[in-house]
Write a protein that holds these residues in place. Structure first.
Motif: not given
Length: 172
Positions: A19-23, A27-28, A38-40, A104-105
């Motif tokens: 649940c929730e977009s950022i989470i 997860y992806i 997506l994350l550094p 990215g993120f």
């Protein structure tokens, strides 16, 4: 599928809900880490990306909602807060994306708002490009990516949706 808030978005993966977009984006990034991350990788840079995504999620959403979903002083306050998006221009700097050369993120956390810009400008009576030119240039660059362009609704379609919501809320 969201057991607490009963709202969307919810990512379903292997029969389980995230649940929730950022989470969901985090997860992806973790599940498919062998793809373009997506994350550094640097912990400090990763923390900074999470900070800006949280800022976007909390500050930008609330102020933008006030622009199209209220009138009068509350709408003006939302407009003022929204224009403070200039702080994001500082975080972007001269880079093409918030993650540097790579989309990215933070870019993912922010680009969805671009579909609403025409609505904000229509109801807030301002120009995002005049107020935040680097931000708009970044958004246009993101929209050139197939993954983004194919995922977001057009600004005029969102404006029609905003009009329906404003009528429903008794604002028009």
């Amino acid at each position: 599928m969201n057991p607490i808030h009963k709202k969307i978005p919810v990512l379903i993966h292997n029969g389980k809900s995230i649940c929730e977009s950022i989470i969901g984006v985090e997860y992806i990034d973790e599940v498919w880490k062998d793809k373009a991350p997506l994350l550094p990788s640097d912990p400090y840079e990763r923390a900074q990306a999470r900070f800006w995504a949280d800022y976007i999620d909390k500050k930008l959403y609330r102020s933008a909602r006030k622009i199209w979903g209220t009138k009068g002083e509350e709408q003006e306050a939302g407009k003022k807060d929204f224009i403070e998006v200039k702080v994001l221009e500082g975080a972007l700097g001269e880079k093409p994306y918030f993650g540097g050369d790579n989309f990215g993120f933070v870019d993912i956390a922010l680009i969805g708002f671009y579909s609403w810009f025409h609505s904000y400008e229509t109801y807030g009576n301002f120009s995002t490009e005049a107020e935040c030119p680097k931000f708009v240039a970044w958004a246009k660059r993101c929209m050139q990516r197939d993954s983004v362009a194919k995922s977001l609704p057009g600004q005029h379609k969102v404006l029609e949706f905003a009009k329906i919501l404003r009528q429903k809320f008794g604002l028009e």
